[in-house]
Design a protein around this motif. Structure first.
Motif, mmCIF file in Angstrom:
data_model
loop_
_atom_site.group_PDB
_atom_site.id
_atom_site.type_symbol
_atom_site.label_atom_id
_atom_site.label_comp_id
_atom_site.label_asym_id
_atom_site.label_seq_id
_atom_site.Cartn_x
_atom_site.Cartn_y
_atom_site.Cartn_z
ATOM 1 N N ARG A 56 -21.594 -9.135 -55.280
ATOM 2 C CA ARG A 56 -22.635 -9.326 -54.287
ATOM 3 C C ARG A 56 -22.430 -10.681 -53.616
ATOM 4 N NH1 ARG A 56 -22.896 -4.823 -55.073
ATOM 5 N NH2 ARG A 56 -24.695 -3.449 -55.420
ATOM 6 N N SER A 57 -22.859 -10.808 -52.390
ATOM 7 C CA SER A 57 -22.680 -12.050 -51.642
ATOM 8 C C SER A 57 -23.771 -13.060 -51.992
ATOM 9 C CB SER A 57 -22.732 -11.767 -50.137
ATOM 10 O OG SER A 57 -24.030 -11.343 -49.764
ATOM 11 N N ARG A 58 -23.545 -14.314 -51.620
ATOM 12 C CA ARG A 58 -24.568 -15.343 -51.799
ATOM 13 C C ARG A 58 -25.833 -14.972 -51.046
ATOM 14 N NH1 ARG A 58 -22.028 -20.634 -49.716
ATOM 15 N NH2 ARG A 58 -24.078 -21.420 -50.304
ATOM 16 N N THR A 59 -25.663 -14.418 -49.850
ATOM 17 C CA THR A 59 -26.818 -14.021 -49.050
ATOM 18 C C THR A 59 -27.631 -12.943 -49.751
ATOM 19 O OG1 THR A 59 -25.668 -14.545 -46.993
ATOM 20 C CG2 THR A 59 -27.552 -13.059 -46.833
ATOM 21 N N ALA A 60 -26.947 -12.011 -50.413
ATOM 22 C CA ALA A 60 -27.640 -10.942 -51.124
ATOM 23 C C ALA A 60 -28.520 -11.515 -52.236
ATOM 24 C CB ALA A 60 -26.636 -9.955 -51.697
ATOM 25 N N VAL A 61 -27.962 -12.441 -53.020
ATOM 26 C CA VAL A 61 -28.726 -13.049 -54.113
ATOM 27 C C VAL A 61 -29.910 -13.832 -53.547
ATOM 28 C CG1 VAL A 61 -28.652 -14.661 -56.046
ATOM 29 C CG2 VAL A 61 -26.702 -13.154 -55.611
ATOM 30 N N HIS A 62 -29.659 -14.576 -52.472
ATOM 31 C CA HIS A 62 -30.715 -15.332 -51.798
ATOM 32 C C HIS A 62 -31.847 -14.390 -51.378
ATOM 33 C CE1 HIS A 62 -32.470 -18.264 -48.960
ATOM 34 N NE2 HIS A 62 -32.578 -17.238 -48.136
ATOM 35 N N ASN A 63 -31.503 -13.233 -50.842
ATOM 36 C CA ASN A 63 -32.503 -12.277 -50.381
ATOM 37 C C ASN A 63 -33.272 -11.647 -51.540
ATOM 38 O OD1 ASN A 63 -31.867 -12.717 -47.692
ATOM 39 N ND2 ASN A 63 -30.433 -10.993 -47.578
ATOM 40 N N TRP A 64 -32.598 -11.495 -52.703
ATOM 41 C CA TRP A 64 -33.288 -10.936 -53.868
ATOM 42 C C TRP A 64 -34.505 -11.787 -54.222
ATOM 43 C CZ3 TRP A 64 -28.627 -10.008 -57.699
ATOM 44 C CH2 TRP A 64 -27.813 -8.984 -57.176
ATOM 45 N N VAL A 65 -34.310 -13.114 -54.215
ATOM 46 C CA VAL A 65 -35.398 -14.021 -54.578
ATOM 47 C C VAL A 65 -36.561 -13.855 -53.608
ATOM 48 C CG1 VAL A 65 -36.074 -16.435 -54.885
ATOM 49 C CG2 VAL A 65 -33.812 -15.673 -55.635
ATOM 50 N N ASN A 66 -36.255 -13.773 -52.322
ATOM 51 C CA ASN A 66 -37.316 -13.616 -51.326
ATOM 52 C C ASN A 66 -38.035 -12.279 -51.470
ATOM 53 O OD1 ASN A 66 -36.919 -16.127 -50.139
ATOM 54 N ND2 ASN A 66 -35.389 -15.349 -48.704
ATOM 55 N N LYS A 67 -37.262 -11.204 -51.715
ATOM 56 C CA LYS A 67 -37.861 -9.874 -51.831
ATOM 57 C C LYS A 67 -38.755 -9.766 -53.071
ATOM 58 C CE LYS A 67 -34.172 -7.270 -49.485
ATOM 59 N NZ LYS A 67 -33.089 -6.264 -49.675
ATOM 60 N N ALA A 68 -38.411 -10.482 -54.116
ATOM 61 C CA ALA A 68 -39.201 -10.404 -55.352
ATOM 62 C C ALA A 68 -40.593 -10.991 -55.176
ATOM 63 C CB ALA A 68 -38.468 -11.120 -56.488
ATOM 64 N N ASP A 69 -40.752 -11.907 -54.194
ATOM 65 C CA ASP A 69 -42.059 -12.483 -53.854
ATOM 66 C C ASP A 69 -42.770 -13.008 -55.091
ATOM 67 O OD1 ASP A 69 -44.154 -13.237 -52.196
ATOM 68 O OD2 ASP A 69 -45.187 -11.320 -52.390
ATOM 69 N N LEU A 70 -42.104 -13.884 -55.827
ATOM 70 C CA LEU A 70 -42.661 -14.444 -57.051
ATOM 71 C C LEU A 70 -43.494 -15.683 -56.744
ATOM 72 C CD1 LEU A 70 -39.406 -14.276 -59.196
ATOM 73 C CD2 LEU A 70 -41.277 -12.616 -59.159
ATOM 74 N N GLN A 71 -44.605 -15.839 -57.420
ATOM 75 C CA GLN A 71 -45.407 -17.050 -57.318
ATOM 76 C C GLN A 71 -46.336 -17.125 -58.515
ATOM 77 O OE1 GLN A 71 -48.582 -16.875 -54.204
ATOM 78 N NE2 GLN A 71 -47.403 -15.119 -53.497
ATOM 79 N N PRO A 72 -46.767 -18.353 -58.883
ATOM 80 C CA PRO A 72 -47.627 -18.493 -60.054
ATOM 81 C C PRO A 72 -48.904 -17.674 -59.914
ATOM 82 C CG PRO A 72 -46.821 -20.634 -59.331
ATOM 83 C CD PRO A 72 -46.449 -19.649 -58.261
ATOM 84 N N GLY A 73 -49.339 -17.073 -61.023
ATOM 85 C CA GLY A 73 -50.571 -16.305 -61.015
ATOM 86 C C GLY A 73 -51.793 -17.213 -61.007
ATOM 87 N N GLY A 74 -52.963 -16.616 -60.856
ATOM 88 C CA GLY A 74 -54.208 -17.374 -60.826
ATOM 89 C C GLY A 74 -55.023 -17.159 -62.091
ATOM 90 N N GLY A 75 -56.266 -17.656 -62.046
ATOM 91 C CA GLY A 75 -57.203 -17.417 -63.130
ATOM 92 C C GLY A 75 -57.217 -18.433 -64.245
ATOM 93 N N ALA A 76 -56.464 -19.531 -64.117
ATOM 94 C CA ALA A 76 -56.475 -20.558 -65.165
ATOM 95 C C ALA A 76 -57.758 -21.392 -65.052
ATOM 96 C CB ALA A 76 -55.245 -21.447 -65.051
ATOM 97 N N SER A 77 -58.168 -22.001 -66.161
ATOM 98 C CA SER A 77 -59.382 -22.826 -66.152
ATOM 99 C C SER A 77 -59.212 -24.084 -67.002
ATOM 100 C CB SER A 77 -60.582 -22.003 -66.638
ATOM 101 O OG SER A 77 -60.315 -21.445 -67.921
ATOM 102 N N PRO A 78 -58.200 -24.899 -66.706
ATOM 103 C CA PRO A 78 -58.007 -26.137 -67.471
ATOM 104 C C PRO A 78 -59.107 -27.150 -67.156
ATOM 105 C CG PRO A 78 -56.540 -26.101 -65.585
ATOM 106 C CD PRO A 78 -57.212 -24.754 -65.626
ATOM 107 N N ASP A 79 -59.390 -28.048 -68.119
ATOM 108 C CA ASP A 79 -60.408 -29.066 -67.854
ATOM 109 C C ASP A 79 -59.818 -30.302 -67.185
ATOM 110 O OD1 ASP A 79 -58.986 -30.080 -69.971
ATOM 111 O OD2 ASP A 79 -60.684 -30.227 -71.351
ATOM 112 N N ARG A 80 -58.482 -30.385 -67.149
ATOM 113 C CA ARG A 80 -57.790 -31.454 -66.427
ATOM 114 C C ARG A 80 -56.656 -30.847 -65.602
ATOM 115 N NH1 ARG A 80 -59.397 -34.098 -71.081
ATOM 116 N NH2 ARG A 80 -60.185 -36.233 -70.780
ATOM 117 N N VAL A 81 -56.451 -31.405 -64.430
ATOM 118 C CA VAL A 81 -55.376 -30.949 -63.558
ATOM 119 C C VAL A 81 -54.665 -32.182 -62.988
ATOM 120 C CG1 VAL A 81 -54.759 -29.685 -61.462
ATOM 121 C CG2 VAL A 81 -56.637 -28.864 -62.895
ATOM 122 N N ALA A 82 -53.351 -32.246 -63.174
ATOM 123 C CA ALA A 82 -52.560 -33.325 -62.589
ATOM 124 C C ALA A 82 -52.039 -32.862 -61.236
ATOM 125 C CB ALA A 82 -51.397 -33.693 -63.512
#
Length: 212
Positions: A56-82
């Motif tokens: 697979r090409s570099r472009t193909a791998v690059h596109n895989w990351v974009n298509k996966a649309d990964l991002q941190p989930g929500g719903g955390a409730s820490p008492d401190r945030v940096a």
């Protein structure tokens, strides 16, 4: 960077529904995405895949990351945030890299790239963070009296300036996010900010998974 994040077998935590239209096996997709986000360049990721008999090409791998649309989930409730804001360069231009981390777990709660870095932008980042997580009553930790103070005051949030303590625990997270984002932008020709932000959020998602 948690080194054990590299070269693990497929774990199924990447949603690969988008690969139904592709010929590449799901396990190869996941491996390619994981290796690149763990720190391998696109070129070295392609070499790993070739060793497995998949070309697979570099472009193909690059596109895989974009298509996966990964991002941190929500719903955390820490008492401190940096929270932290750093200036980075993409294609020779300056951008504001904003990141929020739970200092108890080192998990990345939210990351964004903005074309500028102001009190108003910091407020927008904090509003997104509060919408995503239950942190309106948390104590926000900042490392100096920078623009974030004005943003936190504008949003009516509690904060304290802390150079050591909990801040020490998350500084490596900030350094790694900054290093990997800059590395990605330098290693990708003419990358646009939206693509860099998509990659940044994908890296944050995978970072959190590696901590499990």
């Amino acid at each position: 960077m948690p080194e054990t994040g590299r070269f693990k077998p497929s774990t199924g935590w990447i949603d690969l529904d988008f690969v139904e239209r592709e010929w590449t096996p799901c396990k190869i997709f996941e491996m390619g995405i994981r290796q690149h986000l763990a720190g391998l360049s696109l070129s070295n990721t392609v070499i790993i895949l070739e060793n497995l008999g998949v070309k697979r090409s570099r472009t193909a791998v690059h596109n895989w990351v974009n298509k996966a649309d990964l991002q941190p989930g929500g719903g955390a409730s820490p008492d401190r945030v940096a929270v932290d804001q750093k200036v980075i360069r993409i294609n020779g231009e300056q951008y504001g890299l904003y990141t929020a981390v739970d200092p108890q777990t080192n998990r990345i709660l939210h990351s964004r790239l903005f074309q500028t870095y102001t009190i108003a932008i910091g407020g927008e980042f904090l509003s997104e963070l509060i919408e995503k997580h239950d942190v309106a009553d948390a104590l926000f930790l900042i490392d100096d009296a920078g623009d974030f103070i004005g943003s936190l005051q504008k949003e009516g949030l509690s904060y304290c300036v802390e150079v050591h303590g909990h801040r020490n625990q998350v500084e490596r997270v900030y350094r790694e996010v900054e290093r990997r984002t800059c590395s990605f932008s330098y290693g990708s020709s003419h990358v646009d900010p939206a693509t860099a932000e998509s990659w940044l959020q994908a890296h944050a998602f995978c970072w959190n998974q590696w901590l499990n």
